[in-house]
Design a protein around this motif. Structure first.
Motif, short mmCIF file in Angstrom:
data_model
loop_
_atom_site.label_atom_id
_atom_site.label_comp_id
_atom_site.label_asym_id
_atom_site.label_seq_id
_atom_site.Cartn_x
_atom_site.Cartn_y
_atom_site.Cartn_z
N TRP A 1 -50.09 12.16 56.41
CA TRP A 1 -49.74 10.95 55.23
C TRP A 1 -49.41 9.73 56.00
O TRP A 1 -49.10 9.89 57.35
CB TRP A 1 -48.23 11.46 54.85
N VAL A 2 -50.16 8.60 55.49
CA VAL A 2 -50.08 7.38 56.01
C VAL A 2 -49.02 6.57 55.14
O VAL A 2 -49.11 6.31 53.92
CB VAL A 2 -51.55 6.62 56.17
N GLU A 3 -48.16 5.99 55.91
CA GLU A 3 -47.13 5.00 55.13
C GLU A 3 -47.09 3.62 56.00
O GLU A 3 -47.09 3.48 56.93
CB GLU A 3 -45.78 5.70 55.52
N ALA A 4 -47.76 2.62 54.88
CA ALA A 4 -47.75 1.24 55.12
C ALA A 4 -46.32 0.68 55.17
O ALA A 4 -45.77 0.85 54.00
CB ALA A 4 -48.89 0.57 54.42
N PHE A 5 -46.04 -0.33 56.05
CA PHE A 5 -44.62 -1.07 55.69
C PHE A 5 -44.65 -2.43 56.57
O PHE A 5 -45.61 -2.71 57.36
CB PHE A 5 -43.35 -0.19 56.20
N GLU A 6 -43.75 -3.38 55.86
CA GLU A 6 -43.79 -4.64 56.69
C GLU A 6 -42.60 -4.70 57.24
O GLU A 6 -41.36 -4.52 56.55
CB GLU A 6 -44.03 -5.68 55.84
N ALA A 7 -42.15 -5.14 58.51
CA ALA A 7 -41.04 -5.24 59.25
C ALA A 7 -40.63 -6.87 59.38
O ALA A 7 -41.30 -7.62 59.75
CB ALA A 7 -41.07 -4.75 60.79
N GLY A 8 -39.69 -7.05 58.49
CA GLY A 8 -39.10 -8.40 58.29
C GLY A 8 -38.22 -8.97 59.08
O GLY A 8 -37.37 -7.88 59.65
N GLU A 9 -37.77 -10.14 59.36
CA GLU A 9 -36.72 -10.46 60.06
C GLU A 9 -35.34 -10.23 59.23
O GLU A 9 -35.17 -10.55 58.37
CB GLU A 9 -36.87 -12.07 60.40
N GLY A 10 -34.49 -9.81 60.27
CA GLY A 10 -33.21 -9.60 59.93
C GLY A 10 -32.85 -8.30 59.15
O GLY A 10 -31.64 -8.02 58.31
N GLU A 11 -33.93 -7.61 58.86
CA GLU A 11 -33.86 -6.14 58.27
C GLU A 11 -34.38 -5.19 58.63
O GLU A 11 -35.52 -5.25 59.23
CB GLU A 11 -34.33 -6.42 56.77
N ASP A 12 -33.65 -3.82 58.59
CA ASP A 12 -34.30 -2.62 59.19
C ASP A 12 -35.15 -1.98 58.21
O ASP A 12 -35.00 -2.33 56.93
CB ASP A 12 -33.23 -1.59 59.79
N VAL A 13 -35.89 -1.04 58.41
CA VAL A 13 -36.82 -0.46 57.56
C VAL A 13 -36.50 1.06 57.42
O VAL A 13 -36.12 1.76 58.55
CB VAL A 13 -38.33 -0.56 58.04
#
Length: 827
Positions: free
Chosen positions: A78-90
């Motif tokens: 399984w491939v999961e794409a995500f974006e890590a933004g400033e000030g927030e955990d994923v």
């Protein structure tokens, strides 16, 4: 938490970072957590593993876009794409899917006679929640799975005969045949499979070194001596002599696919010779110094001619094996063939008779006395898998769906033995590999087995080469009747079974008979019983009859029926294609098991199917003509009855020839080289509509050149120009002339139609023409502009694939002229 870092470190200095956490679960197990799942980050080469609670964590990641790939044994990646933004955990929630490869059989067994084929169907179910992607492999059990080009055995023949001048080798009838010089007195040494000497006989020819390579065509042992090539019996009697294209020939192989010999000297081109010694082709050797040829018909790359040679790989000359594509002459390296004893390459031979479970190459090797002298090496080539064939061999099965497979057992060329193997599914599902064991018993004589008839919509002419255990027709046909598929079944005596009328006067199913069956849709029926042998005689009566096919593999009609050619007036197949011995014409192609055949005999005779012709000297053997070229006029459907038309022409006439009855096409074909066979279809009496020629109806021949029609003039050599069921009409064409044409739609065939129909129309003058199709509410559904056409006959195809069943109006317009006709679409 388990974690590991491979080859990279991530250091963030005064840069914002984020944390990625998540949970991996199994939705098929009520979202239970999965431990030990690998989570791989696409950047920085960082891997984490889920803990006992299914949790994972990546800390202090630089901001950006990422992909995480999750893998675990027995689960789909399984491939999961995500974006890590400033000030927030994923936070991620990962549900891993799985697939399953579940056969509906544990093992497959079958029993067939030599040369027979049998098909077995089975199913793979994917009971998982993700797609199953698979490929397949065929494996044998035991030593036959030895790696290709490993040494299997050796025969120290040079040492046994004190002859260090061996040359060629061949293996047949459980015997090695080895050519040697024997102090300038060339002989053939015969050894049994254990290497024990049995006998010796002299070679023909004047070359003191003897035959340098040997080949076998199933009957004769072939060997070159000097500038001659000899064919010998296995007792050493000369049966054939050919002039070689070379003063000295060192390489020889028999090609059963083309029925030719491949020959060469060490440094010449490679030449293909026919049985009379005529050169049929030539290819370059591409720098090889060749010592022996062998032919492997099952080469997976189509490079069937194998070349045993001494090859310089830059570090010295070594024994090597190359192979050549016999269509284009391309050559590629297969393997180096070296043993601890050493030695140089001589002649070679590839066979599946030394080990019935394998293909092996038997190679002659010259070596010094301290290496054991000249010898014979036996090399593994490949496991013999051709007896088990699978379709399909790869694919994807969606979750909660199934795939049907057909396994074909083929005993062609197999001895009467038991063969064990397995079909292996290599997949991404649970377990990664699923094997189905196979057992094939090849036995002499009749066997008890099952045969399945695949039936298409409409009329089928069928047979099976077994006598069913259950002989009652209503019982045998019950699977088709229960599915409401069987409309009618008939035998050659006119007796029939009508399920809808609950009427049957066919006594029972007889193995020597053929049957006509009409189905409303495709279906299949399986018959279980005891087979008859392919050479079992069939008693034929004077006149017409419908017979069974006992052949195990396809054979050209002229050869199959050659045993009764003096009594045979005509033979016909399901499609109306026919063989007429009087005119030496056949467009039937091959006679194939599963099909029935109609024969008309001048007198009673006994038919034993033949698979090769017993020729008389001077008789030309012309194969059946191809029936693959379709007419542009359309193909008439099978109506269950027909007559045969043979068209002969010495004139320069070609094109699409149509046979018409009352302006309706009832048969067609393509006339190209002066001979054409056409089946003229009669009216199907099982339907209310008239869908063919009625008895005694006049027939008209028309020629279509792609744009216009011409009327043909002819002389009848046999029969008359009127329809007679099972009649024979032979015409010789005299010429063609343009048909005076009136405006209007002349014919629509077929009508009613299923999806496509052909419209024939005429224009009295050159004009711009169009065709329209309307429904009966007046809505325009088709607007086909044909442009400016010449005066004469023309055709256009109407495609109704996207229309629903119903009645439509067809309209032809040309200037002020209009012609209309009803169309009926039935799906």
């Amino acid at each position: 938490e388990q974690w590991e870092m491979e080859t990279s470190a991530v250091l963030s200095v005064s840069s914002p970072t984020t944390n990625v956490t998540g949970l991996v679960t199994d939705p098929a197990e009520n979202d239970a957590s999965i431990s030990g799942v690998s989570a791989d980050l696409d950047q920085y080469i960082i891997r984490r593993h889920s803990d006992d609670d299914g949790a994972f964590e990546f800390t202090d990641l630089p901001l950006g876009e990422y992909e995480l790939t999750f893998t675990a044994v027995d689960y789909l990646p399984w491939v999961e794409a995500f974006e890590a933004g400033e000030g927030e955990d994923v936070e991620l929630e990962i549900a891993l899917l799985h697939s399953e490869c579940n056969p509906n059989v544990e093992a497959i067994q079958n029993e067939i006679a030599p040369e027979e084929m049998a098909e077995v169907s089975f199913r793979i179910d994917n009971d998982g929640n993700g797609p199953l992607t698979y490929t397949t492999d065929r494996r044998l059990i035991g030593d036959a799975n030895a790696d290709p080009y490993t040494i299997r055995s050796e025969v120290l023949a040079g040492q046994a005969h004190d002859d260090n001048h061996l040359r060629g080798v061949m293996f047949a009838n459980d015997r090695f045949y080895i050519s040697g010089s024997n102090d300038d007195n060339p002989v053939i040494y015969v050894h049994d499979r254990e290497g024990e000497h049995i006998e010796t006989f002299e070679q023909p020819g004047e070359d003191d070194n003897g035959m340098r390579d040997l080949a076998f065509d199933g009957e004769l042992l072939w060997g070159p001596s000097g500038d001659m090539i000899y064919g010998l019996t296995l007792d050493g009697e000369v049966q054939a002599e050919l002039d070689s294209p070379f003063n000295l020939t060192s390489c020889l192989a028999y090609d059963p696919d083309l029925d030719v010999l491949w020959v060469a000297y060490t440094t010449t081109n490679i030449v293909m010779l026919d049985r009379e010694g005529n050169v049929q082709g030539e290819f370059g050797r591409q720098g090889l110094r060749m010592n022996g040829f062998a032919y492997w018909p099952d080469d997976p790359d189509g490079y069937n001619l194998y070349i045993y040679n001494m090859f310089d790989d830059g570090e010295g000359r070594r024994p090597a094996l190359h192979k050549m594509n016999t269509e284009d002459g391309d050559i590629m390296l297969v393997s180096y063939l070296e043993t601890e004893r050493g030695g140089n390459s001589l002649g070679c031979y590839i066979t599946n008779q030394y080990d019935i479970y394998s293909w092996v190459m038997i190679a002659a090797v010259t070596a010094s006395d301290n290496q054991g002298g000249d010898r014979i090496d036996i090399w593994q080539v490949d496991a013999r898998r051709e007896w088990m064939l699978l379709d399909p061999t790869e694919g994807v099965i969606e979750p909660d769906e199934s795939q049907e497979f057909t396994l074909t057992f083929n005993a062609a060329g197999l001895p009467a033995e038991q063969f064990n193997g397995e079909i292996v599914f290599l997949h991404d599902g649970v377990g990664s590999e699923t094997a189905i064991p196979l057992t094939l018993n090849v036995v002499e004589g009749p066997v008890h087995t099952t045969r399945t008839l695949d039936l298409h919509r409409g009329w089928n002419m069928v047979s099976v080469y077994l006598q069913p255990d259950e002989e009652e027709i209503p019982v045998l046909m019950s699977p088709l009747v229960e599915q409401d598929l069987l409309l009618i079944m008939k035998n050659s005596n006119g007796e029939f079974y009508r399920p809808d009328q609950r009427f049957n006067n066919i006594d029972q199913w007889n193995v020597d008979e053929g049957y006509l069956m009409k189905l409303s849709d495709p279906g299949e029926v399986s018959l279980e019983g005891t087979t008859v042998m392919s050479d079992e005689p069939i008693e034929l009566e004077e006149g017409w009859q419908m017979i069974s096919c006992y052949l195990r593999f396809p054979v050209d009609a002229k050869i199959a029926f050659s045993g009764v050619v003096d009594q045979l007036l005509i033979a016909k197949d399901e499609n109306g294609s026919f063989y007429n011995p009087e005119f030496n014409f056949s467009n039937m192609g091959e006679v194939t098991n599963g099909n029935g055949y109609q024969l008309k005999m001048s007198e009673a005779a006994e038919l034993v199917y033949r698979f090769q012709r017993e020729e008389e000297e001077g008789n030309a053997v012309l194969p059946s003509r191809s029936t693959s070229e379709p007419s542009r006029l359309g193909i008439h459907s099978n109506t269950g009855s027909n007559m045969s038309l043979l068209v002969l022409s010495n004139a320069n006439i070609s094109g699409d020839l149509g046979v018409y009855s009352n302006d309706v096409l009832v048969g067609s074909g393509v006339l190209s080289d002066g001979r054409l066979g056409i089946s003229i279809w009669g009216d199907d009496l099982s339907t209310e509509a008239i869908d063919g020629a009625v008895d005694d109806a006049d027939l008209e021949l028309r020629l279509f050149d792609g744009s216009t029609f011409s009327e043909l003039t002819y002389t009848s050599l046999r029969g008359e120009g009127n329809y007679v069921t099972d009649g024979m009409w032979v015409v010789e064409l005299d010429g063609a002339h343009t048909i005076p044409t009136e405006f209007g739609i002349e014919s629509v065939y077929p009508n009613p139609f299923n999806s496509r129909t052909l419209v024939r129309f005429g224009l009295s003058d050159a004009s711009i023409a169009s065709v329209h199709v309307y429904d009966f509410s007046g809505r325009l559904l088709r607007d086909i502009s044909l442009g400016r056409l010449s005066a004469g006959g023309h055709t256009v195809t109407i495609d109704g694939a996207d229309l629903s069943s119903g009645v439509y109006l067809l309209e032809l317009t040309a200037g002020a002229d209009v012609s209309r006709r009803k169309l009926t679409l039935v799906k």
